[in-house]
Design a protein around this motif. Sequence first.
Motif, PDB file in Angstrom:
ATOM      1  N   ARG A   5       0.819  -1.204   0.000  1.00  0.00           N
ATOM      2  CA  ARG A   5       0.000   0.000   0.000  1.00  0.00           C
ATOM      3  C   ARG A   5       0.856   1.259   0.000  1.00  0.00           C
ATOM      4  NH1 ARG A   5      -4.425  -0.390   4.388  1.00  0.00           N
ATOM      5  NH2 ARG A   5      -4.854  -2.181   3.048  1.00  0.00           N
ATOM      6  N   ASN A   6       1.981   1.204   0.713  1.00  0.00           N
ATOM      7  CA  ASN A   6       2.837   2.390   0.802  1.00  0.00           C
ATOM      8  C   ASN A   6       4.059   2.296  -0.102  1.00  0.00           C
ATOM      9  OD1 ASN A   6       1.164   3.491   2.838  1.00  0.00           O
ATOM     10  ND2 ASN A   6       2.217   2.238   4.416  1.00  0.00           N
ATOM     11  N   ALA A   7       4.074   1.298  -0.980  1.00  0.00           N
ATOM     12  CA  ALA A   7       5.232   1.121  -1.860  1.00  0.00           C
ATOM     13  C   ALA A   7       5.205   2.128  -3.000  1.00  0.00           C
ATOM     14  CB  ALA A   7       5.247  -0.293  -2.402  1.00  0.00           C
ATOM     15  N   ASP A   8       6.294   2.160  -3.721  1.00  0.00           N
ATOM     16  CA  ASP A   8       6.401   3.053  -4.872  1.00  0.00           C
ATOM     17  C   ASP A   8       5.345   2.683  -5.920  1.00  0.00           C
ATOM     18  OD1 ASP A   8       7.842   3.442  -7.780  1.00  0.00           O
ATOM     19  OD2 ASP A   8       8.248   5.086  -6.365  1.00  0.00           O
ATOM     20  N   PRO A   9       4.652   3.656  -6.494  1.00  0.00           N
ATOM     21  CA  PRO A   9       3.615   3.361  -7.494  1.00  0.00           C
ATOM     22  C   PRO A   9       4.120   2.531  -8.656  1.00  0.00           C
ATOM     23  CG  PRO A   9       3.482   5.651  -6.801  1.00  0.00           C
ATOM     24  CD  PRO A   9       4.721   5.097  -6.183  1.00  0.00           C
ATOM     25  N   THR A  10       5.363   2.768  -9.047  1.00  0.00           N
ATOM     26  CA  THR A  10       5.926   2.002 -10.158  1.00  0.00           C
ATOM     27  C   THR A  10       6.039   0.531  -9.797  1.00  0.00           C
ATOM     28  OG1 THR A  10       7.205   3.946 -10.798  1.00  0.00           O
ATOM     29  CG2 THR A  10       7.848   1.847 -11.773  1.00  0.00           C
ATOM     30  N   LEU A  11       6.422   0.266  -8.553  1.00  0.00           N
ATOM     31  CA  LEU A  11       6.545  -1.108  -8.096  1.00  0.00           C
ATOM     32  C   LEU A  11       5.176  -1.796  -8.051  1.00  0.00           C
ATOM     33  CD1 LEU A  11       8.378  -3.341  -6.999  1.00  0.00           C
ATOM     34  CD2 LEU A  11       8.054  -2.379  -4.708  1.00  0.00           C
ATOM     35  N   ARG A  12       4.135  -1.072  -7.601  1.00  0.00           N
ATOM     36  CA  ARG A  12       2.794  -1.646  -7.545  1.00  0.00           C
ATOM     37  C   ARG A  12       2.295  -2.006  -8.947  1.00  0.00           C
ATOM     38  NH1 ARG A  12       1.509   2.551  -3.734  1.00  0.00           N
ATOM     39  NH2 ARG A  12       0.210   3.555  -5.292  1.00  0.00           N
ATOM     40  N   VAL A  13       2.590  -1.138  -9.894  1.00  0.00           N
ATOM     41  CA  VAL A  13       2.184  -1.419 -11.279  1.00  0.00           C
ATOM     42  C   VAL A  13       2.919  -2.642 -11.803  1.00  0.00           C
ATOM     43  CG1 VAL A  13       2.234  -0.541 -13.651  1.00  0.00           C
ATOM     44  CG2 VAL A  13       1.562   0.958 -11.773  1.00  0.00           C
ATOM     45  N   TYR A  14       4.168  -2.784 -11.451  1.00  0.00           N
ATOM     46  CA  TYR A  14       4.966  -3.927 -11.892  1.00  0.00           C
ATOM     47  C   TYR A  14       4.397  -5.246 -11.362  1.00  0.00           C
ATOM     48  CZ  TYR A  14       9.022  -7.007 -12.414  1.00  0.00           C
ATOM     49  OH  TYR A  14       9.842  -8.049 -12.742  1.00  0.00           O
ATOM     50  N   PHE A  15       4.081  -5.252 -10.074  1.00  0.00           N
ATOM     51  CA  PHE A  15       3.494  -6.454  -9.465  1.00  0.00           C
ATOM     52  C   PHE A  15       2.157  -6.811 -10.125  1.00  0.00           C
ATOM     53  CE2 PHE A  15       5.428  -8.313  -5.613  1.00  0.00           C
ATOM     54  CZ  PHE A  15       6.625  -7.608  -5.599  1.00  0.00           C
ATOM     55  N   LYS A  16       1.348  -5.812 -10.358  1.00  0.00           N
ATOM     56  CA  LYS A  16       0.030  -6.056 -10.932  1.00  0.00           C
ATOM     57  C   LYS A  16       0.139  -6.544 -12.368  1.00  0.00           C
ATOM     58  CE  LYS A  16      -4.442  -3.807 -11.691  1.00  0.00           C
ATOM     59  NZ  LYS A  16      -5.211  -2.537 -11.543  1.00  0.00           N
ATOM     60  N   HIS A  17       1.019  -5.965 -13.129  1.00  0.00           N
ATOM     61  CA  HIS A  17       1.152  -6.320 -14.538  1.00  0.00           C
ATOM     62  C   HIS A  17       1.614  -7.767 -14.706  1.00  0.00           C
ATOM     63  CE1 HIS A  17       1.919  -5.885 -18.806  1.00  0.00           C
ATOM     64  NE2 HIS A  17       3.168  -6.334 -18.624  1.00  0.00           N
ATOM     65  N   HIS A  18       2.523  -8.206 -13.888  1.00  0.00           N
ATOM     66  CA  HIS A  18       3.065  -9.559 -14.004  1.00  0.00           C
ATOM     67  C   HIS A  18       2.361 -10.563 -13.083  1.00  0.00           C
ATOM     68  CE1 HIS A  18       6.373  -8.348 -16.604  1.00  0.00           C
ATOM     69  NE2 HIS A  18       6.568  -7.290 -15.816  1.00  0.00           N
ATOM     70  N   ARG A  19       1.325 -10.118 -12.341  1.00  0.00           N
ATOM     71  CA  ARG A  19       0.521 -10.988 -11.468  1.00  0.00           C
ATOM     72  C   ARG A  19       1.413 -11.787 -10.511  1.00  0.00           C
ATOM     73  NH1 ARG A  19      -4.202 -14.063 -14.555  1.00  0.00           N
ATOM     74  NH2 ARG A  19      -4.605 -14.566 -12.353  1.00  0.00           N
TER      75      ARG A  19
END
Length: 715
Positions: A5-19
């Motif tokens: 929740r408090n991580a870098d937005p870029t990192l959150r997008v990376y996790f979501k994109h690669h599931r």
Amino acid sequence: MSSLRNADPTLRVYFKHHRLLDVYETLLCGVFIMCPEDPLKFLEEKIREIMEKGLDGILWDTCIDSSLRPKLKRISETYLHILFGLNDEQLMTEELCGKAWNFYSKNLKKLYFHTCICKIPHELHHDIVGLYFCCVIFFQSLVKGDQEEYFDKQDDVQYSSTSETVKDEISNIPERAILQIDFSSVKHKMQDKTLINILKKWRTYVVRLNLRGCSSLHWPSFKSISECKNLQDLNVSECQGLNDESMRLISEGCPALLYLNLSYTDITNGTLRLLSRSFSNLQYLSLAYCRKFTDKGLQYLGSGKGCHKLIYLDLSGCIQISVDGFRYIANSCSGIKHLVINDMPTLTDKCIQALVEKCQQIMSVVFLDSPHLSDVAFKALAECKLVKVRIEGNNRITDLSFKLMSKSCPQIKHIYMADCQKITDVSLKSISPLKYILVLNLADCVRISDAGLRSFLEGSSGTKLRELNLTNCIHVTDASLMKIAQRCHNLAYLNMRYCESVTDAGIEALGNMTSLISIDISGTTVSDMSLAALGHTRRMKELSVSECRKITDMGIQKFCQGAKDLEYCDVSYCFQLTNETVKALAFNCHQLTSLNIAGCHKMTDLCVQYLSGVCHYLHFLDISGCVHLTDKTLKYLWKGCTQLRILKMLYCRNITKQAVLKYSAKLEKQEYNDADPPAWLGYDSGGGVLPLTKKPKTGPEKAKALYQNENKEAA
């Protein structure tokens, strides 16, 4: 893994994109469940499998062997049955889910409604009733099926016929923004001010409006209805304030009407002229029991744009219509498919002939209490390729009508010819070649016997039959029941009421019919053996064994052990039954909604205590003639059976009027008196047995007397 929740937005997008979270979940679940000897090698193999199959098909149990995966039923959608060790029979069914939701939502509405009432001044309460029922209604798309059911005057459906689904092609509003309002349930409380306030707010979205029985409405209400420009379905049956002037307002403002019920109103020829001018799209029309229009008004239907799209017409009770009136209908409404003409002693063969001359598309007809129709009318109707026929109380129709149906109506599915005394086994032999009969009702046709039934059941429709009614067919025996068990694998409803020749041997043959869900063997000589056999069907939902004097508590107990889904039970006037019967029903049949124990004079307050403790879905209860019941019965029902709506308490001497007034506030309908039971019941006010007295002729006695009289006349 810590929260992103408090991580870098870029990192959150990376996790979501690669599931990655889904990948981690399935790998960890696989390791925890499989416990491999070499975890690293196991993870390497599973990662390769995921790479080959792709991320789209990944689930939490992908890395678990199929033999170790929990086998969940779709209907449960939960792990509760694993955690608590429930078996399949204990899982929540779709029916129970539906009942639970209805119970929950209804009580939730009551809670908010009463809270709202408490916070509003008393002088404004009359406006709240309408607003409450408006809030209860939901938005949904208009799908119009079985519309005949909507036009029926009675609350219980007497006749329904499948019609074509009518799509919402007139209104321009979105399908999900369609409002249906039904005020018939509060008809005695509806006033002009309430209706006007509601329609003023929702008029744009109102498509279906039911005002049946709202007799207090006047001109201002009908003026507000005319402002509902998208209205397509209007029921103003029994609205005493409706007249030609009111209909003029509605016709000017609601040109999109498809369904219109004007039954039991004072409309005249002027309204019929408006129909032809303003409602060119009208498809369903009920003029039942409207006595003030004449043949001239029916002639107007063909003028102007005309009601040329009409497919359903109800003219029940319109005894003023002559042959010319039916001829006018044929000229203007040649597309009629469904015709209902009940309670019309003036209806003759010539009327039907005049109608059928141009109405060749008729698919279903209902002629109840039209005694003057004969085979001549059927000869004309045979040209219409009928699918459903319903006639009752006719002494002129003979076997010839069945021969005409067999020859000219190969697609017929529903045959209801009750109380037609001249019908014999020849009729059943005539229709045996027909392939699509699903419903056959020959109640009170006393000449029918095993020979005719055998011919029909061995025919093409025997294996397709779903409903069979042989009430009062006194010549039908166990041989027919054995043939039914052998041939009718899809039979769901069977009525053998007052078939006095039926015994345990015949009913036992039905024990292996898994399709059977409703049976009526009232007034027969069956015993506990029959009930034990019927309990094996497992799917039974309705049981009627009224006046079966040989049935005891033991038979009911055996039946209930297998009929867990029972919803309707009638054991009235079974004198041997005691509290143990109700105990067995209550503890085994939790879905019970209707129970009739009238005339069971051995019942006490204890049986109602059993009932109220478990049967929380109970809607109907008849305890008439249960002379040992006291005020405690009403107290138990008040506390436990909160869904109870109809209660009958005739001949209940030990229930006081004060208790009835106190505990019947929630009931929609109640019948009560504290009179002594009539002598024909066979017991006195204390439950003591009386000498046999003559009871009014019913069932087989009536049928036998009629049959004997006809034989004497023939001789």
